[in-house]
Design an enzyme around this catalytic site. Structure first.
Site, PDB file in Angstrom:
ATOM      1  CB  SER A  19      -0.959  -0.041   1.191  1.00  0.00           C
ATOM      2  OG  SER A  19      -1.966   0.925   1.067  1.00  0.00           O
ATOM      3  CG  HIS A  42      -4.902  -1.250  -2.164  1.00  0.00           C
ATOM      4  ND1 HIS A  42      -4.685  -2.198  -1.187  1.00  0.00           N
ATOM      5  CD2 HIS A  42      -4.369  -0.089  -1.683  1.00  0.00           C
ATOM      6  CE1 HIS A  42      -4.062  -1.633  -0.155  1.00  0.00           C
ATOM      7  NE2 HIS A  42      -3.849  -0.369  -0.440  1.00  0.00           N
TER       8      HIS A  42
END
Length: 256
Positions: free
Chosen positions: A148, A183
């Site tokens: 992330s 993601h």
């Protein structure tokens, strides 16, 4: 004059040989970027990348604001793994920190960067000089990893949810000369926005990663893709003949 010429040639050959030896023993610069949060399989893989017994691995949770629950989760994930876990907080005071950021981080075998607010994290790193320390760690051969925010930071740029309302473009440390999208399939807005930004030239071509997959770079070159399951992948996204080209990067290893 001939003796002088031979001497100069000999000296030149010696310097060339010394440079070759130096280059052959230079540390391998390694980055392991995964799409989601840290997990036990990802940490096992980082341990393997260090090629050391019981390596010193430091968690850098700046993007979470040094969130206590995240730090507890880190220790829980690492508690039965063959490693020495550490945490480097950035919300600190001189009275409680006997060593500098550089002394702590450069003593590690690997550094794991948490997810969270990428924009705030990068701003704090710059203010504290941690960005420079991480570059030194990278050149020293210390494994750099994260997911992330912890994966996005190593690239030229990508999109982040660090600002209100909409995903925004952010520029990273640029250790890897490409863009990045974490993601990739778990957050519906990520993929179409990534395509659009690359197509319009706002972002350079780059690497998109599912939450349970990761990519490894050595000396700034992509070398492999790993995943926790056979449904997770990484992709190289670029523009070919004016259209987006999404190339699946085969998974080299399923890690457990």
């Amino acid at each position: 004059m001939k003796k002088i010429g031979f001497a100069l040639i000999f000296i030149s050959l010696c310097f060339t040989a010394m440079a070759q030896v130096k280059n052959s023993t230079a540390a391998t610069r390694t980055i392991f970027a995964y799409g989601g949060q840290f997990t036990k399989p990802f940490m096992r893989y980082v341990i393997a990348l260090t090629k050391k017994q019981n390596p010193r691995i430091c968690f850098l949770p700046t993007a979470t604001g040094d969130n206590a629950a995240t730090i507890v989760s880190w220790y829980e994930v690492c508690q039965d793994l063959p490693m020495q876990p550490y945490v480097q907080k950035t919300f600190i005071a001189s009275y409680t920190e006997p060593k500098t950021f550089e002394e702590n981080l450069l003593s590690m075998d690997a550094i794991i960067v948490s997810g969270g607010n990428t924009l705030n994290m990068l701003a704090i790193w710059k203010a504290q000089g941690i960005d420079t320390v991480l570059k030194k760690a990278y050149n020293k051969g210390i494994i750099l990893a994260g997911g992330s925010a912890g994966s996005l930071c190593w690239f030229d740029g990508g999109t982040t949810d660090s600002r209100p309302k909409d995903l925004a473009i952010i520029h990273g440390l640029a250790f890897i000369a490409a863009s990045h999208c974490p993601h990739y399939r778990s957050e519906p807005m990520r993929k179409p926005l990534y395509f659009d930004n690359i197509l319009r030239g706002r972002l350079s071509p780059g690497y998109a990663i599912d939450d349970l997959a990761g990519v490894v770079f050595e000396n700034e070159q992509f070398v492999r893709t790993v995943a926790i399951d056979d449904k997770s992948h990484a992709y190289y996204v670029s523009v070919v003949n004016g259209k987006i080209d999404e190339k699946l990067l085969p998974v080299t290893e399923i890690i457990k």
